[in-house]
Design a protein around this motif. Sequence first.
Motif, PDB file in Angstrom:
ATOM      1  N   UNK A 339      31.053  24.994  22.483  1.00  0.00           N
ATOM      2  CA  UNK A 339      31.308  24.760  21.060  1.00  0.00           C
ATOM      3  C   UNK A 339      32.340  23.657  20.859  1.00  0.00           C
ATOM      4  N   UNK A 340      32.245  22.989  19.698  1.00  0.00           N
ATOM      5  CA  UNK A 340      33.207  21.939  19.367  1.00  0.00           C
ATOM      6  C   UNK A 340      34.604  22.527  19.146  1.00  0.00           C
ATOM      7  N   UNK A 341      34.667  23.685  18.483  1.00  0.00           N
ATOM      8  CA  UNK A 341      35.953  24.336  18.248  1.00  0.00           C
ATOM      9  C   UNK A 341      36.452  24.960  19.537  1.00  0.00           C
ATOM     10  N   UNK A 342      37.683  24.685  19.956  1.00  0.00           N
ATOM     11  CA  UNK A 342      38.163  25.181  21.239  1.00  0.00           C
ATOM     12  C   UNK A 342      38.334  26.700  21.268  1.00  0.00           C
ATOM     13  N   UNK A 343      38.260  27.249  22.459  1.00  0.00           N
ATOM     14  CA  UNK A 343      38.500  28.682  22.668  1.00  0.00           C
ATOM     15  C   UNK A 343      39.973  28.909  22.964  1.00  0.00           C
ATOM     16  N   UNK A 344      40.542  29.932  22.330  1.00  0.00           N
ATOM     17  CA  UNK A 344      41.935  30.295  22.561  1.00  0.00           C
ATOM     18  C   UNK A 344      42.025  31.780  22.893  1.00  0.00           C
ATOM     19  N   UNK A 345      43.057  32.192  23.629  1.00  0.00           N
ATOM     20  CA  UNK A 345      43.247  33.621  23.901  1.00  0.00           C
ATOM     21  C   UNK A 345      43.336  34.402  22.593  1.00  0.00           C
ATOM     22  N   UNK A 346      42.750  35.583  22.594  1.00  0.00           N
ATOM     23  CA  UNK A 346      42.764  36.421  21.418  1.00  0.00           C
ATOM     24  C   UNK A 346      41.572  36.235  20.498  1.00  0.00           C
ATOM     25  N   UNK A 347      40.684  35.306  20.832  1.00  0.00           N
ATOM     26  CA  UNK A 347      39.516  35.070  19.979  1.00  0.00           C
ATOM     27  C   UNK A 347      38.647  36.319  19.912  1.00  0.00           C
ATOM     28  N   UNK A 348      38.188  36.648  18.703  1.00  0.00           N
ATOM     29  CA  UNK A 348      37.303  37.794  18.494  1.00  0.00           C
ATOM     30  C   UNK A 348      35.877  37.283  18.292  1.00  0.00           C
ATOM     31  N   UNK A 349      35.003  37.638  19.218  1.00  0.00           N
ATOM     32  CA  UNK A 349      33.648  37.118  19.244  1.00  0.00           C
ATOM     33  C   UNK A 349      32.665  38.265  19.412  1.00  0.00           C
ATOM     34  N   UNK A 350      31.400  37.923  19.484  1.00  0.00           N
ATOM     35  CA  UNK A 350      30.371  38.877  19.887  1.00  0.00           C
ATOM     36  C   UNK A 350      29.903  38.531  21.282  1.00  0.00           C
ATOM     37  N   UNK A 351      29.650  39.556  22.078  1.00  0.00           N
ATOM     38  CA  UNK A 351      29.116  39.355  23.420  1.00  0.00           C
ATOM     39  C   UNK A 351      27.715  39.941  23.473  1.00  0.00           C
ATOM     40  N   UNK A 352      26.752  39.138  23.897  1.00  0.00           N
ATOM     41  CA  UNK A 352      25.360  39.568  24.014  1.00  0.00           C
ATOM     42  C   UNK A 352      24.997  39.658  25.485  1.00  0.00           C
ATOM     43  N   UNK A 353      24.715  40.881  25.931  1.00  0.00           N
ATOM     44  CA  UNK A 353      24.306  41.114  27.313  1.00  0.00           C
ATOM     45  C   UNK A 353      22.972  41.840  27.288  1.00  0.00           C
ATOM     46  N   UNK A 354      21.919  41.177  27.788  1.00  0.00           N
ATOM     47  CA  UNK A 354      20.599  41.773  27.704  1.00  0.00           C
ATOM     48  C   UNK A 354      20.224  41.981  26.245  1.00  0.00           C
ATOM     49  N   UNK A 355      19.876  43.208  25.897  1.00  0.00           N
ATOM     50  CA  UNK A 355      19.526  43.522  24.514  1.00  0.00           C
ATOM     51  C   UNK A 355      20.687  44.143  23.750  1.00  0.00           C
ATOM     52  N   UNK A 356      21.863  44.211  24.343  1.00  0.00           N
ATOM     53  CA  UNK A 356      23.030  44.816  23.690  1.00  0.00           C
ATOM     54  C   UNK A 356      23.964  43.730  23.178  1.00  0.00           C
ATOM     55  N   UNK A 357      24.412  43.865  21.931  1.00  0.00           N
ATOM     56  CA  UNK A 357      25.416  42.988  21.347  1.00  0.00           C
ATOM     57  C   UNK A 357      26.595  43.831  20.917  1.00  0.00           C
ATOM     58  N   UNK A 358      27.789  43.433  21.354  1.00  0.00           N
ATOM     59  CA  UNK A 358      28.977  44.218  21.059  1.00  0.00           C
ATOM     60  C   UNK A 358      30.137  43.289  20.730  1.00  0.00           C
ATOM     61  N   UNK A 359      31.127  43.807  20.031  1.00  0.00           N
ATOM     62  CA  UNK A 359      32.320  43.026  19.724  1.00  0.00           C
ATOM     63  C   UNK A 359      33.125  42.799  20.998  1.00  0.00           C
ATOM     64  N   UNK A 360      33.783  41.641  21.062  1.00  0.00           N
ATOM     65  CA  UNK A 360      34.556  41.297  22.257  1.00  0.00           C
ATOM     66  C   UNK A 360      35.817  40.548  21.862  1.00  0.00           C
ATOM     67  N   UNK A 361      36.845  40.734  22.659  1.00  0.00           N
ATOM     68  CA  UNK A 361      38.098  39.999  22.495  1.00  0.00           C
ATOM     69  C   UNK A 361      38.381  39.252  23.800  1.00  0.00           C
ATOM     70  N   UNK A 362      38.650  37.959  23.684  1.00  0.00           N
ATOM     71  CA  UNK A 362      39.033  37.166  24.854  1.00  0.00           C
ATOM     72  C   UNK A 362      40.507  37.403  25.121  1.00  0.00           C
ATOM     73  N   UNK A 363      40.808  37.806  26.351  1.00  0.00           N
ATOM     74  CA  UNK A 363      42.198  38.039  26.737  1.00  0.00           C
ATOM     75  C   UNK A 363      42.869  36.729  27.120  1.00  0.00           C
ATOM     76  N   UNK A 364      43.142  36.579  28.392  1.00  0.00           N
ATOM     77  CA  UNK A 364      43.806  35.366  28.860  1.00  0.00           C
ATOM     78  C   UNK A 364      42.801  34.372  29.415  1.00  0.00           C
ATOM     79  N   UNK A 365      43.159  33.106  29.347  1.00  0.00           N
ATOM     80  CA  UNK A 365      42.412  32.055  30.029  1.00  0.00           C
ATOM     81  C   UNK A 365      43.060  31.893  31.402  1.00  0.00           C
ATOM     82  N   UNK A 366      42.417  32.430  32.432  1.00  0.00           N
ATOM     83  CA  UNK A 366      43.044  32.517  33.740  1.00  0.00           C
ATOM     84  C   UNK A 366      43.169  31.163  34.430  1.00  0.00           C
ATOM     85  N   UNK A 367      42.078  30.404  34.484  1.00  0.00           N
ATOM     86  CA  UNK A 367      42.141  29.079  35.095  1.00  0.00           C
ATOM     87  C   UNK A 367      40.968  28.242  34.626  1.00  0.00           C
TER      88      UNK A 367
END
Length: 444
Positions: A339-367
Amino acid sequence: MSDLRETGLQHETQLLRLATAGSVDDGKSTLVGRLLYDTKSVLADQIDAVTRASVDRGLDTPDLSLLVDGLRAEREQGITIDVAYRYFATPKRSFVLADTPGHVQYTRNTVSGASTAQLVVLLVDARKGVISQTRKHAAVLALLGVPKLVLAVNKIDLVEDPATVFAQICEEFNTLTRSLGWAPGDVQEIPVSALHGDNVATRSENTPYYSGPTLIEHLESVPVDADVHGRHEVGLRMAVQYVIRPRTADHPDYRGYAGQIAAGSVRPGDEIAVLPSGIRTTVERIDTADGELDVAHAGRSVTLILSDDIDISRGDVISSPVDAPEPISDFEATVCWLAEKPLRPGARLLLKHGARTTQAIVGSLEERFDEQNLTSDPHPETLELNEIARISIRVAEPIAADDYKINRRSGSFLLVDPAGGNTLAAGLVGDGLADIELGNRVPA
């Protein structure tokens, strides 16, 4: 062809999924057009239309790139901007090819096209050699776990000393691929001229310094894994896409669980586990639109009828109980930010895995991974467009995911914008950088 694409039964001997990648103007469209033309996979009227369009452009020979650049805007600009799937065949194999764009801003398309590929043809212009976009594509392909690579050194006819140029490019590229985790036998280098057809379908007399296979010969003979979606043999994995309950007079008690098998196989009588609940039961029957099956393998879309009436919903995973993945809520993953908008720690997004979509929070950017220098930058403040990083994620509902190194299909996910629904990142469960030789790797 449609039967082969759906059943997934004969990937090893008859069907090869491949993709193209490379920088702008390296000749991907011309190469794909050449493959279609030389395997007689285009109709005569298409060839006639291309010939007429080429004459209108003042060309002496047909521009085969027009066979694949179907959009008028693309033709006018002379570039390819979408991912197009092409189908062709030889007497030995059938092929599904994802033709991806070369512009750096379309890295997401390369990720999409290569995500299910068993082999990728990575083009370089012989006049330019290995450039930054080549290194980026190679790094993305390594993270995606693409098992086989072909380095197609295109436009080899346009350099003064082709033998020396070819050897130098191969040496630099092999150093890169070894650092990214490929073994020497996983990479095949071929000097080609897509425009003239040298070493594409026929061996060229213009490359006496090269004694290896043509591109078609290699595609016909390269070994491919039976399970194209993973690096290891794993048991059954099937995400439930639909719960089928017709409630008709003919089928008053019918309850089936429909989805596509992502890994392994299933037979009536097999014990299965439903994740994330962990409930176990057995398979009573395997239904398809063509009737019942005695066995179904990876790639097949089926409806499973189970022995017990248990609570299963869309997004649950039906798995072999022997090696069922432990559902996870907090985990580390490797992502390519799209995405054009950068990712920062704490971002609240949706995570889609297979047929499941759930809310997700990005913790730390490790490396953050620097694919140009094969180094890592620990704990960056942001992740910008097309950058790759290892991050931590917490999800509201646990997902039944394998480590991506174990299985590509069940170990991948998407991060999605909860407001607009746009895909923001392609993700891989686990440390995708572990197999890459990073000069300054910070221990995890």
